[in-house]
Design an enzyme around this catalytic site. Structure first.
Site, PDB file in Angstrom:
ATOM      1  CG  HIS A 108      -3.636  -0.411  -6.747  1.00 23.86           C
ATOM      2  ND1 HIS A 108      -3.871   0.225  -5.550  1.00 23.86           N
ATOM      3  CD2 HIS A 108      -3.676  -1.747  -6.471  1.00 23.86           C
ATOM      4  CE1 HIS A 108      -4.057  -0.671  -4.593  1.00 23.86           C
ATOM      5  NE2 HIS A 108      -3.937  -1.888  -5.131  1.00 23.86           N
ATOM      6  CD  GLU A 130      -3.064   3.543  -5.149  1.00 25.27           C
ATOM      7  OE1 GLU A 130      -4.121   2.933  -5.394  1.00 25.27           O
ATOM      8  OE2 GLU A 130      -2.044   3.000  -4.718  1.00 25.27           O
ATOM      9  NE  ARG A 142      -4.318  -1.266   0.137  1.00 21.98           N
ATOM     10  CZ  ARG A 142      -4.512  -2.325  -0.657  1.00 21.98           C
ATOM     11  NH1 ARG A 142      -3.577  -2.684  -1.518  1.00 21.98           N
ATOM     12  NH2 ARG A 142      -5.632  -3.015  -0.598  1.00 21.98           N
TER      13      ARG A 142
HETATM   14  N1  LIG Z   1      -0.693  -3.943  -5.485  1.00 20.49           N
HETATM   15  C1  LIG Z   1      -1.819  -4.640  -5.458  1.00 20.49           C
HETATM   16  O1  LIG Z   1      -2.618  -4.620  -6.389  1.00 20.49           O
HETATM   17  C2  LIG Z   1      -2.106  -5.496  -4.280  1.00 20.49           C
HETATM   18  C3  LIG Z   1      -1.639  -5.158  -3.032  1.00 20.49           C
HETATM   19  N2  LIG Z   1      -1.919  -5.981  -1.966  1.00 20.49           N
HETATM   20  C4  LIG Z   1      -1.403  -5.601  -0.648  1.00 20.49           C
HETATM   21  O2  LIG Z   1      -0.542  -6.631  -0.218  1.00 20.49           O
HETATM   22  C5  LIG Z   1      -0.765  -6.857   1.159  1.00 20.49           C
HETATM   23  C6  LIG Z   1      -0.258  -8.226   1.563  1.00 20.49           C
HETATM   24  O3  LIG Z   1      -1.117  -9.236   1.045  1.00 20.49           O
HETATM   25  P1  LIG Z   1      -0.925 -10.752   1.537  1.00 20.49           P
HETATM   26  O4  LIG Z   1       0.459 -11.207   1.272  1.00 20.49           O
HETATM   27  O5  LIG Z   1      -2.048 -11.519   0.964  1.00 20.49           O
HETATM   28  O6  LIG Z   1      -1.124 -10.543   3.098  1.00 20.49           O
HETATM   29  P2  LIG Z   1      -0.615 -11.460   4.305  1.00 20.49           P
HETATM   30  O7  LIG Z   1      -1.467 -11.078   5.452  1.00 20.49           O
HETATM   31  O8  LIG Z   1      -0.573 -12.882   3.890  1.00 20.49           O
HETATM   32  O9  LIG Z   1       0.889 -10.975   4.543  1.00 20.49           O
HETATM   33  C7  LIG Z   1       1.213  -9.803   5.192  1.00 20.49           C
HETATM   34  C8  LIG Z   1       2.639  -9.896   5.683  1.00 20.49           C
HETATM   35  O10 LIG Z   1       2.986  -8.625   6.269  1.00 20.49           O
HETATM   36  C9  LIG Z   1       3.593  -8.860   7.506  1.00 20.49           C
HETATM   37  N3  LIG Z   1       3.351  -7.756   8.447  1.00 20.49           N
HETATM   38  C10 LIG Z   1       2.181  -7.201   8.803  1.00 20.49           C
HETATM   39  N4  LIG Z   1       2.370  -6.222   9.694  1.00 20.49           N
HETATM   40  C11 LIG Z   1       3.699  -6.167   9.908  1.00 20.49           C
HETATM   41  C12 LIG Z   1       4.517  -5.355  10.716  1.00 20.49           C
HETATM   42  N5  LIG Z   1       3.997  -4.407  11.505  1.00 20.49           N
HETATM   43  N6  LIG Z   1       5.864  -5.562  10.685  1.00 20.49           N
HETATM   44  C13 LIG Z   1       6.395  -6.523   9.889  1.00 20.49           C
HETATM   45  N7  LIG Z   1       5.659  -7.323   9.104  1.00 20.49           N
HETATM   46  C14 LIG Z   1       4.339  -7.151   9.108  1.00 20.49           C
HETATM   47  C15 LIG Z   1       2.976 -10.122   8.028  1.00 20.49           C
HETATM   48  O11 LIG Z   1       3.864 -10.627   9.007  1.00 20.49           O
HETATM   49  P3  LIG Z   1       3.593 -11.969   9.829  1.00 20.49           P
HETATM   50  O12 LIG Z   1       3.709 -13.040   8.824  1.00 20.49           O
HETATM   51  O13 LIG Z   1       4.672 -11.999  10.798  1.00 20.49           O
HETATM   52  O14 LIG Z   1       2.205 -11.824  10.386  1.00 20.49           O
HETATM   53  C16 LIG Z   1       2.872 -10.945   6.746  1.00 20.49           C
HETATM   54  O15 LIG Z   1       4.096 -11.587   6.504  1.00 20.49           O
HETATM   55  C17 LIG Z   1      -2.261  -6.623   1.304  1.00 20.49           C
HETATM   56  O16 LIG Z   1      -2.619  -6.301   2.637  1.00 20.49           O
HETATM   57  C18 LIG Z   1      -2.511  -5.458   0.376  1.00 20.49           C
HETATM   58  O17 LIG Z   1      -2.358  -4.251   1.071  1.00 20.49           O
HETATM   59  C19 LIG Z   1      -2.636  -7.117  -2.111  1.00 20.49           C
HETATM   60  C20 LIG Z   1      -3.129  -7.470  -3.334  1.00 20.49           C
HETATM   61  C21 LIG Z   1      -2.931  -6.680  -4.520  1.00 20.49           C
HETATM   62  O1  LIG Z   2      -4.856  -3.992  -3.706  1.00 18.99           O
HETATM   63  C1  LIG Z   2      -5.587  -4.919  -3.903  1.00 18.99           C
HETATM   64  C2  LIG Z   2      -6.087  -5.786  -2.896  1.00 18.99           C
HETATM   65  O2  LIG Z   2      -6.730  -6.792  -3.247  1.00 18.99           O
HETATM   66  O3  LIG Z   2      -5.868  -5.513  -1.707  1.00 18.99           O
END
Ligand SMILES: NC(=O)C1=CN([C@@H]2O[C@H](COP(=O)(O)OP(=O)(O)OC[C@H]3O[C@@H](n4cnc5c(N)ncnc54)[C@H](OP(=O)(O)O)[C@@H]3O)[C@@H](O)[C@H]2O)C=CC1
Ligand SMILES: O=CC(=O)O
Length: 325
Positions: free
Chosen positions: A285, A266, A237
């Site tokens: 995005h 955005e 994000r």
């Molecule tokens: N560009 C785009 O179009 C898209 C963007 N996204 C973004 O990608 C993000 C991630 O998606 P996804 O992988 O499915 O989510 P997950 O919940 O599977 O992964 C999130 C990761 O972030 C880590 N995390 C969260 N908070 C912290 C913190 N404070 N410090 C360190 N690490 C942290 C988590 O750590 P831990 O494993 O230790 O809990 C986990 O490893 C979504 O929330 C969204 O915002 C998603 C889809 C499309």
């Molecule tokens: O940014 C896209 C999402 O699915 O989150």
């Protein structure tokens, strides 16, 4: 009588029909200043809400006294007031997993296009600059065998590590709150502190959700710890990166380049300095934006809403503590 729902994103016809079999639909094209009053009016009767984009906050929820389920067509849910939904015992459903591989592909595309300057070089070809054998001013840098640092080793981080390890033979570093043994065993990934990851990575890929804790995780101080040859990829994000600090770092050579799919504002404002920097690849995005995956996300969100309103939730609930109350 079928329960009433508010739909605020256009759906493919078959999914619209599936919703219609269960619910009476009041449809809007997004929630914005222009239609807010009408949406609030429709929400008075609504038991369900489904769509994506826009803030679903206390003000909106105050207009929705009968709401029993909310379904977002996204995995990220930073635009929802989850505490307020939980306080009202309303499940918030999202669409993890179905988009994971597509988003990881997009991140890999940003890695490759920044390193090999694909966009910049293609623009020069179109501008008629390819008039003789190319010289070093057209060259990029290698991706294979370079170190990739993944900040946020969740579903998408894992899929990126898989591509980097098996596809490009890249050593993988990661930073997350918890240890991810599967990443260590399958991809040889090494967990490290943020500072170590920043100092050692050739590509720093930020895949964090936006929370109070992750806001501006990468700012001036962190950029200064990166190699001057390093490339930053931002696909979680926008506000996770301090964009002003990033622009300064790209201008003064603190880092080499950036590939960005998400931004603090955005759509990216037309006067953003990022648009004038040749070492930036800026995407609108599009992480999950393929026909197949966007359909899959919409289908998942429709099923999620039906499950929430029929009391049959098995997965994809952000606040499962409200279930079975
Ligand atoms: N560009 C785009 O179009 C898209 C963007 N996204 C973004 O990608 C993000 C991630 O998606 P996804 O992988 O499915 O989510 P997950 O919940 O599977 O992964 C999130 C990761 O972030 C880590 N995390 C969260 N908070 C912290 C913190 N404070 N410090 C360190 N690490 C942290 C988590 O750590 P831990 O494993 O230790 O809990 C986990 O490893 C979504 O929330 C969204 O915002 C998603 C889809 C499309
Ligand atoms: O940014 C896209 C999402 O699915 O989150």
């Amino acid at each position: 009588m079928k329960p009433s729902i508010v739909l605020y994103k256009k759906l493919p016809a078959d999914l619209h029909q599936r919703l219609e079999e269960h619910f009476s639909i009041v449809e809007f094209d997004g929630i914005n200043e222009g239609n807010r009053a009408k949406v609030f009016d429709a929400l008075q009767q609504a038991e369900g809400l489904i769509g994506s984009g826009g803030a679903v906050n206390k003000e909106l929820l105050d207009h929705a006294p009968r709401l029993r389920g909310v379904s977002t067509i996204s995995v990220g849910y930073d635009n929802f007031d989850v505490d307020e939904l939980t306080r009202r015992e309303i499940p918030l459903m999202h669409t993890p997993t179905v988009l994971t591989d597509t988003v990881a592909d997009t991140v890999m595309a940003l890695v490759l296009s920044t390193a090999r300057r694909v966009v910049n070089v293609a623009e020069r070809v179109k501008a008629g600059e390819w008039t003789s054998n190319i010289g070093a001013d057209w060259f990029g840098v290698d991706v294979h065998h370079k170190t990739i640092g993944i900040i946020g080793m969740g579903r998408i981080g894992m899929a990126l590590a898989q591509r980097a390890h098996f596809g490009f033979d890249m050593p993988v570093l990661y930073n997350a709150r918890s240890q991810h043994k599967a990443a260590e065993e399958r991809f040889g990934a090494k967990k490290c502190e943020l500072d170590e990851l920043l100092a050692k990575s050739d590509f720093v890929c930020v895949l964090l959700p936006l929370t109070d804790q992750t806001f501006h995780t990468i700012g001036k101080e962190q950029l200064a710890k990166m190699k001057s040859s390093a490339i930053l990829i931002s696909a979680g994000r926008g506000p996770v990166i301090d964009e002003k600090a990033l622009i300064a770092a790209l201008k003064d050579g603190t880092i080499h380049a950036a590939g960005m799919d998400v931004f603090e504002t955005e759509p990216l404002p037309k006067d953003s300095p990022l648009l004038c920097l040749p070492n930036v690849v800026a995407l609108p995005h599009i992480g999950s934006a393929t026909h197949e995956t966007r359909y899959g996300m919409a289908a998942c969100a429709v099923d999620n809403l039906i499950a929430a309103l029929t009391g049959d939730v098995k997965e994809n609930c952000v606040n499962p503590q409200v279930l079975n109350k």
